[in-house]
Design an enzyme around this catalytic site. Sequence first.
Site, mmCIF file in Angstrom:
data_model
loop_
_atom_site.group_PDB
_atom_site.id
_atom_site.type_symbol
_atom_site.label_atom_id
_atom_site.label_comp_id
_atom_site.label_asym_id
_atom_site.label_seq_id
_atom_site.Cartn_x
_atom_site.Cartn_y
_atom_site.Cartn_z
ATOM 1 N N HIS A 1 0.858 -1.187 0.000
ATOM 2 C CA HIS A 1 0.000 0.000 0.000
ATOM 3 C C HIS A 1 0.890 1.231 0.000
ATOM 4 C CE1 HIS A 1 -3.237 2.770 1.043
ATOM 5 N NE2 HIS A 1 -4.050 1.795 0.676
ATOM 6 N N ASP B 1 -7.866 -5.508 0.028
ATOM 7 C CA ASP B 1 -8.296 -6.409 -1.046
ATOM 8 C C ASP B 1 -7.899 -7.859 -0.828
ATOM 9 O OD1 ASP B 1 -7.527 -3.625 -2.961
ATOM 10 O OD2 ASP B 1 -9.527 -4.475 -2.784
HETATM 11 C C1 SDX Z 1 -6.222 -0.089 -2.948
HETATM 12 O O1 SDX Z 1 -4.410 4.394 -2.098
HETATM 13 C C2 SDX Z 1 -5.370 3.805 -1.506
HETATM 14 O O2 SDX Z 1 -5.819 4.207 -0.456
HETATM 15 C C3 SDX Z 1 -5.951 2.611 -2.231
HETATM 16 C C4 SDX Z 1 -6.968 1.774 -1.463
HETATM 17 C C5 SDX Z 1 -8.247 2.542 -1.239
HETATM 18 O O3 SDX Z 1 -8.965 2.180 -0.298
HETATM 19 O O4 SDX Z 1 -8.568 3.442 -2.052
HETATM 20 O O5 SDX Z 1 -6.424 1.354 -0.253
HETATM 21 C C6 SDX Z 1 -7.373 0.535 -2.279
HETATM 22 O O6 SDX Z 1 -5.956 0.217 -4.080
HETATM 23 C C7 SDX Z 1 -5.366 -1.060 -2.176
HETATM 24 C C8 SDX Z 1 -4.141 -1.561 -3.003
HETATM 25 C C9 SDX Z 1 -4.640 -2.692 -3.910
HETATM 26 N N1 SDX Z 1 -3.542 -3.075 -4.878
HETATM 27 C C10 SDX Z 1 -2.941 -4.251 -4.771
HETATM 28 O O7 SDX Z 1 -3.106 -5.045 -3.858
HETATM 29 C C11 SDX Z 1 -2.009 -4.533 -5.938
HETATM 30 C C12 SDX Z 1 -0.657 -5.003 -5.402
HETATM 31 N N2 SDX Z 1 0.007 -3.890 -4.709
HETATM 32 C C13 SDX Z 1 0.969 -3.099 -5.453
HETATM 33 O O8 SDX Z 1 0.660 -2.909 -6.795
HETATM 34 C C14 SDX Z 1 1.462 -1.879 -4.683
HETATM 35 O O9 SDX Z 1 1.695 -2.280 -3.410
HETATM 36 C C15 SDX Z 1 0.606 -0.634 -4.637
HETATM 37 C C16 SDX Z 1 0.219 -0.166 -5.995
HETATM 38 C C17 SDX Z 1 -0.622 -0.868 -3.821
HETATM 39 C C18 SDX Z 1 1.445 0.454 -3.970
HETATM 40 O O10 SDX Z 1 2.487 0.718 -4.799
HETATM 41 P P1 SDX Z 1 3.594 1.824 -4.389
HETATM 42 O O11 SDX Z 1 3.222 2.555 -3.162
HETATM 43 O O12 SDX Z 1 3.918 2.610 -5.599
HETATM 44 O O13 SDX Z 1 4.790 0.930 -3.929
HETATM 45 P P2 SDX Z 1 5.891 0.385 -4.884
HETATM 46 O O14 SDX Z 1 5.223 -0.223 -6.083
HETATM 47 O O15 SDX Z 1 6.898 1.453 -5.073
HETATM 48 O O16 SDX Z 1 6.479 -0.801 -3.985
HETATM 49 C C19 SDX Z 1 7.577 -0.592 -3.174
HETATM 50 C C20 SDX Z 1 8.375 -1.894 -3.303
HETATM 51 C C21 SDX Z 1 8.775 -2.236 -4.740
HETATM 52 O O17 SDX Z 1 9.918 -3.066 -4.629
HETATM 53 P P3 SDX Z 1 11.373 -2.445 -4.927
HETATM 54 O O18 SDX Z 1 11.283 -1.635 -6.197
HETATM 55 O O19 SDX Z 1 11.657 -1.584 -3.713
HETATM 56 O O20 SDX Z 1 12.297 -3.633 -5.039
HETATM 57 O O21 SDX Z 1 7.552 -3.010 -2.874
HETATM 58 C C22 SDX Z 1 7.343 -3.884 -3.973
HETATM 59 C C23 SDX Z 1 7.656 -3.099 -5.232
HETATM 60 O O22 SDX Z 1 8.082 -3.978 -6.279
HETATM 61 N N3 SDX Z 1 5.921 -4.246 -3.956
HETATM 62 C C24 SDX Z 1 5.454 -5.476 -4.099
HETATM 63 C C25 SDX Z 1 4.074 -5.365 -3.942
HETATM 64 N N4 SDX Z 1 3.746 -4.102 -3.706
HETATM 65 C C26 SDX Z 1 4.895 -3.397 -3.730
HETATM 66 N N5 SDX Z 1 6.088 -6.643 -4.373
HETATM 67 C C27 SDX Z 1 5.273 -7.727 -4.452
HETATM 68 N N6 SDX Z 1 3.921 -7.706 -4.311
HETATM 69 C C28 SDX Z 1 3.302 -6.544 -4.051
HETATM 70 N N7 SDX Z 1 1.970 -6.521 -3.893
#
Ligand code: SDX
Length: 428
Positions: A313, A371
């Site tokens: 998140h 989720d």
């Molecule tokens: C919702 O914003 C909100 O409030 C949203 C929400 C709402 O109520 O409106 O809460 C609802 O959208 C919840 C999120 C649902 N999405 C998912 O579950 C999809 C999987 N999650 C990711 O896509 C991600 O965690 C996000 C999009 C939710 C957040 O992305 P960020 O903040 O841009 O974080 P990032 O992608 O920069 O991640 C930081 C690191 C990265 O690794 P490095 O580059 O440091 O090596 O963490 C890793 C990412 O690759 N990472 C994950 C991951 N999420 C982040 N690795 C594996 N699985 C994941 N789910």
Amino acid sequence: MKSSEKRAVLTFSDATPGITLPIYQGSVGPEVIDIRSLYGKTGMFTYDPGFLSTASCQSAITYIDGDRGKLLYRGYPIEQLAAQCDYLEACYLLLYGELPDRDQKQEFVGLIANHTMVNEQMHLMLRGFRRDAHPMAVLTSMAGALAAFYHDSTDINNPKHREIAAIRLIAKMPTLVAMAYKHSVSQSCPYPNNALSYSGNFMRMMFATPCEDYEPSDVLVRALDRIFILHADHEQNTSTSTVRLCGSSGTNPFAAIGAGIACLWGPAHGGANEACLGMLQDIHAAGGVARIGEFVARVKDENSGVKLMGFGHRVYKNYDPRARLMRETCHEVLGHLGVDRDPLLQLAMALEKVTLEDEYFVSRKLYPNVDFYSGIVLRAIGIPVSLFTAIFALSRTVGWIAQLNEMMADPDYRIGRPRQLFTGTVLR
Ligand code: SDX
């Protein structure tokens, strides 16, 4: 917001004159540096794609403490609202800032009940979609199309129009979601029954048929109502920011909410509940708990492009409080249905345990989000996977409206128009 004694002093390594910028403190949470004068004083923009360090507005609606995993609607902890309120009480709170007293609640429930039907022409519009259309494609179109039927509430600058559009949208979203579902299963959609509760009415429109009525169980209705509360608002998330930016052009409320639905559809946002259940089903089909290690290894391999859906998140760097409440609801609903040994729930809990002990996830502060468990509950209630994000959109409509109305009532609001760092060909 309160001006802070503190100031931000920006100096440059070259002869560019430095500037001082005001700092403001909200009632809680990070202070902000007011950079509105930056371009005028320095000819420079800030650069923050993805808005990792940008507050786009001031708001009094929802507060998230990402480090401590706390979520408050108008100051009330989500845990208390989920336990002691129903969804329409939470809607009233988000819209008007206070929980309703008995009379206010009775009036609000009556208003919503009297706007649950949609114009009959919308049933004709629905017939234009293929039966296999994704419900979010139908919902994005139908919500935006409400503007074609309610010309008396499309002036977003008119508080009365905003008020009636809010009631109409909250009241009609369950009807539109049920219509999209019934269309996909080639069944007629029952008309709303205003004698039922908001969530009970939705369950009946979803599952009743002309041949037999549907008596939703109180446990399932209460669980769905709680799921609506958990998803109702969440500060300046991607779809809410979309609604604010769209509304800032002065477009009508229905179009702005349609834009929010379109944005929520994405798998990185509201589409994650559908994607998460698909992920759990894939792991289950491949061998279940025994294959978790292999799946997690793929997630950790950054070349795989595989994400653990339902995890991570932008704001929560601790457990999403909604995920905890959703897990409790999982056990309650599956226990009630006698399926608490549901293999997908067992798999989800095993996957959560593995990841919360794995350095890759711990170091990146990746925890289950709203989720991760929601799909298991919705599936147990009988909601088809393809409708999961539509349920999220139904729930979030009140949050989008509350945030939109807050912006429109703010005398400082202006049309949103970010700038860019241009890296293209200069002149040819
Ligand atoms: C919702 O914003 C909100 O409030 C949203 C929400 C709402 O109520 O409106 O809460 C609802 O959208 C919840 C999120 C649902 N999405 C998912 O579950 C999809 C999987 N999650 C990711 O896509 C991600 O965690 C996000 C999009 C939710 C957040 O992305 P960020 O903040 O841009 O974080 P990032 O992608 O920069 O991640 C930081 C690191 C990265 O690794 P490095 O580059 O440091 O090596 O963490 C890793 C990412 O690759 N990472 C994950 C991951 N999420 C982040 N690795 C594996 N699985 C994941 N789910």
